[in-house]
Each structure stands twice: as C-alpha cells, then as structure tokens.
Design a protein around this motif. Structure first.
Motif, PDB file in Angstrom:
ATOM      1  N   TYR A   1       6.202  -6.042  13.807  1.00 20.72           N
ATOM      2  CA  TYR A   1       7.167  -5.285  14.599  1.00 20.72           C
ATOM      3  C   TYR A   1       8.549  -5.920  14.533  1.00 20.72           C
ATOM      4  O   TYR A   1       9.572  -5.215  14.467  1.00 20.72           O
ATOM      5  CB  TYR A   1       6.666  -5.165  16.036  1.00 20.72           C
ATOM      6  CG  TYR A   1       5.264  -4.616  16.107  1.00 20.72           C
ATOM      7  CD1 TYR A   1       4.982  -3.349  15.596  1.00 20.72           C
ATOM      8  CD2 TYR A   1       4.205  -5.360  16.627  1.00 20.72           C
ATOM      9  CE1 TYR A   1       3.694  -2.840  15.624  1.00 20.72           C
ATOM     10  CE2 TYR A   1       2.916  -4.855  16.659  1.00 20.72           C
ATOM     11  CZ  TYR A   1       2.668  -3.601  16.148  1.00 20.72           C
ATOM     12  OH  TYR A   1       1.382  -3.100  16.167  1.00 20.72           O
TER      13      TYR A   1
ATOM     14  N   PHE B   1       9.868  -4.970  11.109  1.00 17.38           N
ATOM     15  CA  PHE B   1      10.354  -3.584  11.075  1.00 17.38           C
ATOM     16  C   PHE B   1      11.746  -3.485  11.706  1.00 17.38           C
ATOM     17  O   PHE B   1      12.647  -2.836  11.162  1.00 17.38           O
ATOM     18  CB  PHE B   1       9.393  -2.660  11.835  1.00 17.38           C
ATOM     19  CG  PHE B   1       7.992  -2.626  11.289  1.00 17.38           C
ATOM     20  CD1 PHE B   1       7.718  -2.984   9.983  1.00 17.38           C
ATOM     21  CD2 PHE B   1       6.927  -2.238  12.099  1.00 17.38           C
ATOM     22  CE1 PHE B   1       6.421  -2.958   9.485  1.00 17.38           C
ATOM     23  CE2 PHE B   1       5.632  -2.199  11.608  1.00 17.38           C
ATOM     24  CZ  PHE B   1       5.384  -2.563  10.298  1.00 17.38           C
TER      25      PHE B   1
ATOM     26  N   TYR C   1      12.459   4.444  16.788  1.00 16.97           N
ATOM     27  CA  TYR C   1      11.654   3.449  16.086  1.00 16.97           C
ATOM     28  C   TYR C   1      11.937   2.054  16.634  1.00 16.97           C
ATOM     29  O   TYR C   1      11.013   1.251  16.824  1.00 16.97           O
ATOM     30  CB  TYR C   1      11.947   3.501  14.587  1.00 16.97           C
ATOM     31  CG  TYR C   1      11.251   4.620  13.853  1.00 16.97           C
ATOM     32  CD1 TYR C   1      10.173   4.362  13.013  1.00 16.97           C
ATOM     33  CD2 TYR C   1      11.651   5.944  13.999  1.00 16.97           C
ATOM     34  CE1 TYR C   1       9.532   5.380  12.329  1.00 16.97           C
ATOM     35  CE2 TYR C   1      11.018   6.970  13.326  1.00 16.97           C
ATOM     36  CZ  TYR C   1       9.954   6.691  12.496  1.00 16.97           C
ATOM     37  OH  TYR C   1       9.307   7.710  11.833  1.00 16.97           O
TER      38      TYR C   1
ATOM     39  N   HIS D   1       9.016  -0.139  18.463  1.00 16.96           N
ATOM     40  CA  HIS D   1       8.614  -1.392  17.827  1.00 16.96           C
ATOM     41  C   HIS D   1       8.909  -2.594  18.723  1.00 16.96           C
ATOM     42  O   HIS D   1       8.143  -3.564  18.737  1.00 16.96           O
ATOM     43  CB  HIS D   1       9.310  -1.548  16.481  1.00 16.96           C
ATOM     44  CG  HIS D   1       8.850  -0.557  15.448  1.00 16.96           C
ATOM     45  ND1 HIS D   1       7.603   0.020  15.501  1.00 16.96           N
ATOM     46  CD2 HIS D   1       9.460  -0.053  14.338  1.00 16.96           C
ATOM     47  CE1 HIS D   1       7.468   0.849  14.471  1.00 16.96           C
ATOM     48  NE2 HIS D   1       8.574   0.821  13.765  1.00 16.96           N
TER      49      HIS D   1
ATOM     50  N   TYR E   1       8.142  -3.382   3.779  1.00 11.87           N
ATOM     51  CA  TYR E   1       8.751  -2.308   4.580  1.00 11.87           C
ATOM     52  C   TYR E   1      10.000  -1.755   3.917  1.00 11.87           C
ATOM     53  O   TYR E   1      10.283  -0.552   4.004  1.00 11.87           O
ATOM     54  CB  TYR E   1       9.082  -2.842   5.970  1.00 11.87           C
ATOM     55  CG  TYR E   1       9.468  -1.773   6.965  1.00 11.87           C
ATOM     56  CD1 TYR E   1       8.556  -0.802   7.369  1.00 11.87           C
ATOM     57  CD2 TYR E   1      10.742  -1.744   7.523  1.00 11.87           C
ATOM     58  CE1 TYR E   1       8.901   0.171   8.288  1.00 11.87           C
ATOM     59  CE2 TYR E   1      11.093  -0.765   8.452  1.00 11.87           C
ATOM     60  CZ  TYR E   1      10.170   0.183   8.821  1.00 11.87           C
ATOM     61  OH  TYR E   1      10.520   1.155   9.733  1.00 11.87           O
TER      62      TYR E   1
ATOM     63  N   ARG F   1       5.686   3.395   4.530  1.00  9.86           N
ATOM     64  CA  ARG F   1       4.335   3.963   4.653  1.00  9.86           C
ATOM     65  C   ARG F   1       3.277   2.894   4.391  1.00  9.86           C
ATOM     66  O   ARG F   1       2.288   2.778   5.124  1.00  9.86           O
ATOM     67  CB  ARG F   1       4.175   5.114   3.664  1.00  9.86           C
ATOM     68  CG  ARG F   1       2.795   5.769   3.659  1.00  9.86           C
ATOM     69  CD  ARG F   1       2.733   6.831   2.569  1.00  9.86           C
ATOM     70  NE  ARG F   1       3.003   6.256   1.269  1.00  9.86           N
ATOM     71  CZ  ARG F   1       3.643   6.898   0.282  1.00  9.86           C
ATOM     72  NH1 ARG F   1       4.085   8.117   0.470  1.00  9.86           N
ATOM     73  NH2 ARG F   1       3.842   6.315  -0.883  1.00  9.86           N
TER      74      ARG F   1
ATOM     75  N   TYR G   1       3.291   0.275   7.295  1.00  6.00           N
ATOM     76  CA  TYR G   1       2.664   0.792   8.511  1.00  6.00           C
ATOM     77  C   TYR G   1       1.143   0.882   8.348  1.00  6.00           C
ATOM     78  O   TYR G   1       0.399   0.633   9.301  1.00  6.00           O
ATOM     79  CB  TYR G   1       3.244   2.166   8.862  1.00  6.00           C
ATOM     80  CG  TYR G   1       4.619   2.118   9.474  1.00  6.00           C
ATOM     81  CD1 TYR G   1       4.896   1.274  10.544  1.00  6.00           C
ATOM     82  CD2 TYR G   1       5.650   2.933   8.991  1.00  6.00           C
ATOM     83  CE1 TYR G   1       6.155   1.239  11.118  1.00  6.00           C
ATOM     84  CE2 TYR G   1       6.915   2.899   9.568  1.00  6.00           C
ATOM     85  CZ  TYR G   1       7.166   2.039  10.619  1.00  6.00           C
ATOM     86  OH  TYR G   1       8.411   2.006  11.193  1.00  6.00           O
TER      87      TYR G   1
ATOM     88  N   SER H   1      -0.309  -2.564   8.831  1.00  4.18           N
ATOM     89  CA  SER H   1      -0.355  -2.902  10.252  1.00  4.18           C
ATOM     90  C   SER H   1      -1.476  -2.137  10.956  1.00  4.18           C
ATOM     91  O   SER H   1      -2.114  -2.661  11.884  1.00  4.18           O
ATOM     92  CB  SER H   1       0.989  -2.588  10.915  1.00  4.18           C
ATOM     93  OG  SER H   1       1.995  -3.447  10.435  1.00  4.18           O
ATOM     94  N   GLU H   2      -1.723  -0.915  10.521  1.00  3.22           N
ATOM     95  CA  GLU H   2      -2.842  -0.152  11.079  1.00  3.22           C
ATOM     96  C   GLU H   2      -4.160  -0.859  10.822  1.00  3.22           C
ATOM     97  O   GLU H   2      -5.026  -0.949  11.703  1.00  3.22           O
ATOM     98  CB  GLU H   2      -2.876   1.252  10.482  1.00  3.22           C
ATOM     99  CG  GLU H   2      -4.003   2.116  11.026  1.00  3.22           C
ATOM    100  CD  GLU H   2      -4.245   3.360  10.190  1.00  3.22           C
ATOM    101  OE1 GLU H   2      -5.288   4.002  10.402  1.00  3.22           O
ATOM    102  OE2 GLU H   2      -3.404   3.677   9.323  1.00  3.22           O
TER     103      GLU H   2
ATOM    104  N   MET I   1       0.776   3.169  14.622  1.00  4.43           N
ATOM    105  CA  MET I   1       0.970   2.821  13.212  1.00  4.43           C
ATOM    106  C   MET I   1       0.516   3.962  12.302  1.00  4.43           C
ATOM    107  O   MET I   1       1.108   4.203  11.247  1.00  4.43           O
ATOM    108  CB  MET I   1       0.201   1.542  12.869  1.00  4.43           C
ATOM    109  CG  MET I   1       0.757   0.283  13.520  1.00  4.43           C
ATOM    110  SD  MET I   1       2.448  -0.119  13.000  1.00  4.43           S
ATOM    111  CE  MET I   1       3.426   0.650  14.326  1.00  4.43           C
TER     112      MET I   1
ATOM    113  N   CYS J   1       3.326   6.544  12.286  1.00  2.00           N
ATOM    114  CA  CYS J   1       4.522   6.136  11.553  1.00  2.00           C
ATOM    115  C   CYS J   1       4.391   6.337  10.047  1.00  2.00           C
ATOM    116  O   CYS J   1       5.399   6.325   9.332  1.00  2.00           O
ATOM    117  CB  CYS J   1       4.841   4.663  11.836  1.00  2.00           C
ATOM    118  SG  CYS J   1       5.458   4.350  13.508  1.00  2.00           S
ATOM    119  N   GLN J   2       3.183   6.518   9.549  1.00  2.00           N
ATOM    120  CA  GLN J   2       2.993   6.671   8.108  1.00  2.00           C
ATOM    121  C   GLN J   2       3.490   8.012   7.594  1.00  2.00           C
ATOM    122  O   GLN J   2       3.630   8.202   6.389  1.00  2.00           O
ATOM    123  CB  GLN J   2       1.512   6.474   7.752  1.00  2.00           C
ATOM    124  CG  GLN J   2       1.037   5.053   7.945  1.00  2.00           C
ATOM    125  CD  GLN J   2      -0.456   4.912   7.840  1.00  2.00           C
ATOM    126  OE1 GLN J   2      -1.078   5.406   6.889  1.00  2.00           O
ATOM    127  NE2 GLN J   2      -1.071   4.244   8.806  1.00  2.00           N
TER     128      GLN J   2
END
Length: 359
Positions: free
Chosen positions: A141, A144, A162, A166, A210, A215, A218, A221-222, A301, A304-305
């Motif tokens: 975060y 980002f 965003y 974040h 990033y 994509r 994120y 991070s997912e 997350m 955000c993709q």
C-alpha cells in the motif's frame, strides 16, 4: 490452508446498489472471493447488476461475510466482445488474456515460494509468523501510494480515491503489526531482521511491478491477503478456546472500538460505511477481526485489478460532477507500459483519420 471445508451461500444483498455509475463498482470471482484468481479462471463476465453476497460457513457454523458483488466488468476492464467485431480487436483481446495468465502465474509462484519458507521457519511460532506477515503486508500500500504520488508530481493524473483507500489499508495493517508487537511477536532479533529486510526488497519490487502493470501488482497483493486470511482462519480454529481466555491488547481495543472509525470504514470498499462495527471482548475477538480485515483487503485488491474500478466508500458521486478546471483528470491508462501502448495506438488512429479525410 485451503478453504475446502468452507461452503459458499448466495443471498440477496441488504444494501441498495446505485446504477448511476456502474463503472466504479467491484468485479469479483463468484467461485471463491478469497482465493487469488488462477490463470484458468480468466473469462468474460456479463455487465449486469448482481446484488448478491456470499457467506463463508465455518466448521463451527460461525458466519463471516467475505463477499458482496457489484456491477461487473470484463476482467480486462473492457466491454465484452460483441459479435461482428474486427479480427484485430479479437487478436488484441486474446493477447491481453495471455498476458494476464502469465502475470498471475508468476504471482502465484512467488506467493507459494514465500509461503513454503515461512512454513519452514515458523511452524510452531504463531505470533512471530504474524509479526513477519504484518510487517510485509504494509509494504504494497505504501508502494502504491508512492507511485501514485509520483504520477501526480509529473502532472499525469490524480486518483484521490485510490490514495485514500490505500492509506486506510496501510493504517489498518499498521495496527495489526502493533497488536503482534504487543503480543511479543517481535521479541527475537532474527524475526525483526528477517521481516525488515524482506519488506525493504519487497517495497522496490512492488514499486517496479506497479509502475509496469498495476493489474499484476494488485493481483499479487490479493494472493498475499488471501494467504493471510487463511493463516488467521486456521489459527482461530485451532487455538480458539485458548484465545477466548486471554484479554485483548489495548491497541486492539483502541483501534476497533475508538471514536473515529473513518479510516476503518475507508478500506472496506465492498461495504457501506458504518455497516461493520467489531466487538472486542477477548483475544479471540481480536483475531477474528484481523481475519475479517484481511478478507476485506482481498476484495479491494480484486476490485483494483479492473482499470478505474475503485471508489472510496465515503465518496459521493455527485461531488465529481462539477470538477474545477484546474484539477487533473484521471488517466485512461494504467502503468507505464499501458500508457505507452495506448499513446502509440492513439497516434495511429489519428493518422488513419487524417488519411481518410484527405481522400
């Protein structure tokens, strides 16, 4: 830990959905919202309203809300291919799907590798493992935010929502870290050394990833948040009875039951503000809420993709209708690679239009 013992039930959502701006809502994988998407799961989705939510039913029948879907887009962030479209567009879409599969394969490989290392080092040391996980979890975060601030400094675009979300996610992970420190997870120097050095290299890796492909960053991070959810869920099931006998750390009581919970609501983008108010009676409640926090991070997350698909829970769409001329518009591209690609495409289209006019 796999969630093979969990069952998902679909029910009507209790929150009204706004159809005014469907492009700002969250796309989800309805099979398992907490498992990072595998390459084989990439497929077009219909752009319709799906006011549903999924519920995880634990072995002890405890319910944990982990999903609530919104109007969906294609995983590629574009409209679904229509019959009669040009072969060039179809070829481009196929290439992008192949890129997504490669990105997700790399992410899953990296995540699984780190998990195996942590399983080996922290087999019987739960609090130390959690300390390492939470030290690492804060990094993406901050990375980002760093890149988004850099883009804003260059005058490319601004993405206030965003930045807000974040920061709220980073604030939440910081309190998870403070809780683990109060529980003694950082008592051994090796754990602090390992966590801090992993975080250092992880930051620069995330910034690079990033900048090239948000994509991909994120999705990575997912995967990390999905692993965190599973780790805490397993710990609660195994140690639940003992945790209920222990008091909650003071920092947890202050964070989850404090007067100003704006930032607590801010990172939960699939919920209406004020819809979740935790109770903290003992250490068991603390870990249940940390686990549920990770579920919310996982959903955000995933959202955000899809390009330009995140909106702060506190944002009012009417506030953006009359934007001052001095404000920078949001870019219609993602990372550096996508912006360069679209700039060439735009140039070629303009040249074709000029040629057509001259005929």
């Amino acid at each position: 830990m796999n969630l093979s013992s969990s069952a998902f039930a679909i029910s009507a959502s209790s929150f009204p959905l706004k159809a005014k701006n469907p492009k700002t809502r969250v796309p989800f994988n309805f099979q398992n919202p907490l498992r990072c998407s595998s390459p084989s799961s990439i497929r077009p989705l219909s752009r319709k309203l799906y006011p549903v939510k999924a519920t995880v039913l634990q072995e002890d029948e405890e319910e944990v809300v982990v999903e609530r879907s919104f109007p969906t887009k294609s995983p590629l962030g574009n409209e679904i291919e229509k019959v009669g479209e040009s072969p060039a567009n179809s070829s481009s879409s196929g290439l992008e799907r192949w890129v997504i599969k490669v990105e997700q394969s790399v992410n899953i490989f990296l995540t699984d590798s780190v998990i195996k290392i942590l399983d080996t080092l922290y087999r019987d040391r739960d609090y130390a493992r959690f300390f390492v996980l939470e030290t690492i979890a804060r990094v993406p975060y901050f990375a980002f935010i760093s890149v988004l601030h850099l883009y804003e400094s260059f005058g490319w675009w601004r993405r206030a929502d965003y930045l807000k979300v974040h920061f709220a996610e980073s604030w939440n992970e910081m309190h998870h870290l403070l809780i683990m420190e109060e529980l003694g997870g950082n008592s051994w120097w090796f754990d602090r050394f390992l966590a801090q050095h992993i975080a250092f290299f992880y930051y620069f890796m995330t910034v690079f990833m990033y900048a090239l492909s948000p994509r991909m960053a994120y999705h990575f991070s997912e995967c990390v948040e999905s692993h965190a959810f599973e780790t805490y869920d397993k710990f609660i099931k195994v140690q639940g009875d003992e945790l209920k006998k222990k008091p909650a750390p003071k920092v947890a009581i202050k964070y989850y039951t404090g007067g100003d919970l704006y930032l607590f609501d801010e990172f939960q983008t699939a919920r209406a503000p004020c819809s979740r108010r935790p109770k903290i009676d003992n250490l068991y409640d603390v870990f249940v809420n940390i686990r549920d926090d990770e579920a919310e991070h996982c959903k955000t997350m995933k959202a955000c993709q899809t390009h330009r698909n995140l909106r702060s829970p506190h944002s009012n769409e009417d506030d953006f209708e009359d934007m001052p001329d001095c404000m920078l518009p949001e870019a219609d591209c993602e990372g550096i690679v996508d912006c360069i690609k679209k700039s060439f495409t735009s140039t070629q289209e303009k040249q074709m239009e000029t040629t057509e006019r001259n005929r």
